[in-house]
Design a protein around this motif. Structure first.
Motif, PDB file in Angstrom:
ATOM      1  N   PRO A   1      -2.727  -3.392   2.558  1.00  0.00           N
ATOM      2  CA  PRO A   1      -2.756  -2.002   2.100  1.00  0.00           C
ATOM      3  C   PRO A   1      -2.987  -1.044   3.277  1.00  0.00           C
ATOM      4  N   LYS A   2      -2.715   0.230   3.039  1.00  0.00           N
ATOM      5  CA  LYS A   2      -2.758   1.243   4.116  1.00  0.00           C
ATOM      6  C   LYS A   2      -4.064   1.241   4.893  1.00  0.00           C
ATOM      7  N   HIS A   3      -5.194   1.043   4.188  1.00  0.00           N
ATOM      8  CA  HIS A   3      -6.481   1.209   4.874  1.00  0.00           C
ATOM      9  C   HIS A   3      -6.713   0.163   5.976  1.00  0.00           C
ATOM     10  N   CYS A   4      -5.869  -0.873   6.006  1.00  0.00           N
ATOM     11  CA  CYS A   4      -6.014  -1.903   7.053  1.00  0.00           C
ATOM     12  C   CYS A   4      -5.260  -1.555   8.332  1.00  0.00           C
ATOM     13  N   PHE A   5      -4.344  -0.592   8.234  1.00  0.00           N
ATOM     14  CA  PHE A   5      -3.516  -0.313   9.409  1.00  0.00           C
ATOM     15  C   PHE A   5      -4.241   0.584  10.411  1.00  0.00           C
TER      16      PHE A   5
ATOM     17  N   ASN B   1      -3.134  -5.046  -2.363  1.00  0.00           N
ATOM     18  CA  ASN B   1      -4.247  -5.845  -1.826  1.00  0.00           C
ATOM     19  C   ASN B   1      -3.786  -6.659  -0.632  1.00  0.00           C
ATOM     20  N   MET B   2      -4.766  -7.254   0.037  1.00  0.00           N
ATOM     21  CA  MET B   2      -4.450  -8.099   1.190  1.00  0.00           C
ATOM     22  C   MET B   2      -3.955  -9.459   0.703  1.00  0.00           C
ATOM     23  N   VAL B   3      -2.804  -9.886   1.227  1.00  0.00           N
ATOM     24  CA  VAL B   3      -2.285 -11.222   0.935  1.00  0.00           C
ATOM     25  C   VAL B   3      -1.861 -11.862   2.256  1.00  0.00           C
ATOM     26  N   PHE B   4      -2.389 -13.038   2.494  1.00  0.00           N
ATOM     27  CA  PHE B   4      -2.081 -13.754   3.733  1.00  0.00           C
ATOM     28  C   PHE B   4      -1.411 -15.078   3.394  1.00  0.00           C
TER      29      PHE B   4
END
Lengths: 319, 319
Positions: free
Chosen positions: A93-97, A131-134
């Motif tokens: 999501p945007k907040h991780c960039f 959401n974060m997906v790895f």
């Protein structure tokens, strides 16, 4: 693999590039190149980790990255393989960039790359509005035809496990405030599994796998594939000091909880001494907990009074 | 890879198992095994596709699966590699966990497995409360030291592309109802890229890559890695009949839009005839669109009046 980043996200490439090793071609090309020595074959595994399913939003990003890598390395260890490298896709999501997020994320991977002597071969970074997906694909190698399979346990072979069982499941309970984790050991075991690489049991163990879905369920998988049964003894299953303190009411959690990432092995009786020698060499504790029977499909766990234990849940479902 | 499905989801295993090939060990073990002939080396790439970012919720699931696979196969084609197999992780919301969804998803993969002579090596299925997220690692092989890189284009080499350019970008406009896709060709090109495998340019092309971020941007990547410049001619760039009908106002979209999955190649002048022969053998159209210059970092596109074109956007960002 692509050069797909808009100019404002080029900083990401710099962070990811630091992880790239030989064969990744500096992440400049469409794909990485990997040479395999002629006496080896490759071992390949992939796992995904999803925010709100496999980890909490508040978990430290470096630990999430390390856990994802280590779960895959544990699969390699379960096959008796030596790790070589990995490919990684991250959807964020945007907040991780931002630089801080990528700094933390890549620093966890960097630490483990050094520890396990591996490097990044390639991957992809995309956005995800939710959401974060790895997802991580790990690549290892074994000498040809020497990988450890699940389907070769024989009646009479001893059943062994590495390390201690159940700590991670208890760690998850601690994170949910259901138990008290006095010294942080259990939580640490949940966040940072220890892949049991380096235990060289080639031509010693008859079968093996890593324990990720709970000892009882995974023993079910192994015995089913080998067409044998199993008897194990609860009081021989190695528990940590911290798990023992919690007492018998948490025994079922230990035996059926997930996320152990220890190895489950079967070893013929005449190879036990060799296995113990390898265990000392690798400094990985190895404990015999039972043996394989000819009762196909039957996994019996006796308690300390020799009474068969019944479990409400036999293992962790990732869905 | 894990046996991680709760009993009510065991049907998934059956669908996925049908895709598993040699080396996947029937998906029963922790990992797959892959042998590599001594004269080959492996080529590895990974890409993710995210619902609401890379595809629409209403897109057909079999096409999503095929596009994900084909984008990765196109990366292998960009390296001159022959595909071997793939690992796949899927993270899905609850509404996907039914036989009809898995039937459709795996039938798309099955079709492409047959078409491209590959099989599934391993993977993971998990839930995701929010949206569909897929990640795929594709594995190919090339003769040792014969993979096509981006960094070896020489001044004077011709610049070539396969197929036609821009159809997929126009297909996306059609899906957004911005243009009319009379015969469905453009939309088809967007949904179902055609990886240009089988064009054997070993020792013929000096550099190559697949075009995924738009011709202009990808030509920028290739020339930067090779430390050359480029001049190309818009009126020599191959466009489909359907793209030509839309006229000059869509030319920029064609040259800078993403998702072509055609190959961009540089070929020394004295190898052109060999390249054309290979193009006929593989039945893959190959068109010369310009040449490499010594003006490092300069990518010039002339229009039909020999005037330099300026582009508002030079390529597609996946973030």
């Amino acid at each position: 693999m692509q050069n797909f980043l808009a100019p404002e996200f080029q900083f990401i490439h710099q962070y990811i590039k630091k992880l790239a090793g030989k064969g990744a071609l500096g992440l400049t090309d469409d794909a990485a190149i990997l040479s395999v020595e002629p006496e080896y074959e490759l071992v390949l595994t992939a796992d995904a980790m999803v925010e709100h399913v496999h980890f909490f939003s508040s978990d430290a990003v470096d630990l999430i990255a390390q856990k994802l890598l280590r779960c895959n390395l544990s699969d390699l260890a379960g096959m008796g393989a030596e790790p070589v490298g990995y490919l990684l896709t991250v959807s964020l999501p945007k907040h991780c960039f931002n630089a801080m997020w990528f700094e933390q994320f890549t620093s966890g991977l960097q630490r483990d790359q050094e520890l396990f002597h591996i490097s990044l071969l390639g991957g992809d970074t995309t956005s995800n509005p939710h959401n974060m997906v790895f997802s991580l694909t790990a690549i290892g190698k074994t000498l040809k035809n020497k990988s450890l399979r699940r389907n070769n346990a024989q009646v009479g072979d001893g059943i062994w496990v590495t390390g201690t069982i159940g700590d991670a499941a208890l760690g998850l309970l601690a994170l949910k405030n259901e138990i008290n984790d006095v010294d942080g050991f259990l939580t640490q075991r949940y966040h940072l599994p220890q892949p049991r690489l380096g235990l060289n049991l080639v031509d010693i163990a008859s079968a093996g796998m890593d324990i990720s879905d709970g000892l009882i369920q995974d023993l079910g998988h192994l015995t089913r594939e080998s067409q044998v049964g199993a008897i194990i003894y609860a009081d021989q299953i190695p528990l940590s000091k911290q798990a023992k303190i919690l007492g018998n009411s948490y025994l079922e959690t230990c035996l059926t909880g997930g996320d152990d990432y220890e190895l489950l092995l079967t070893i013929p009786q005449d190879k036990e001494q060799q296995a113990i020698t390898q265990s000392h060499k690798a400094n990985i504790p190895l404990t015999k907990i039972g043996y394989c029977t000819d009762q196909q499909g039957s996994v019996i766990c006796y308690d300390s009074n020799k009474i068969t234990m019944n479990f409400k849940n036999t293992g962790w479902s990732h869905i």
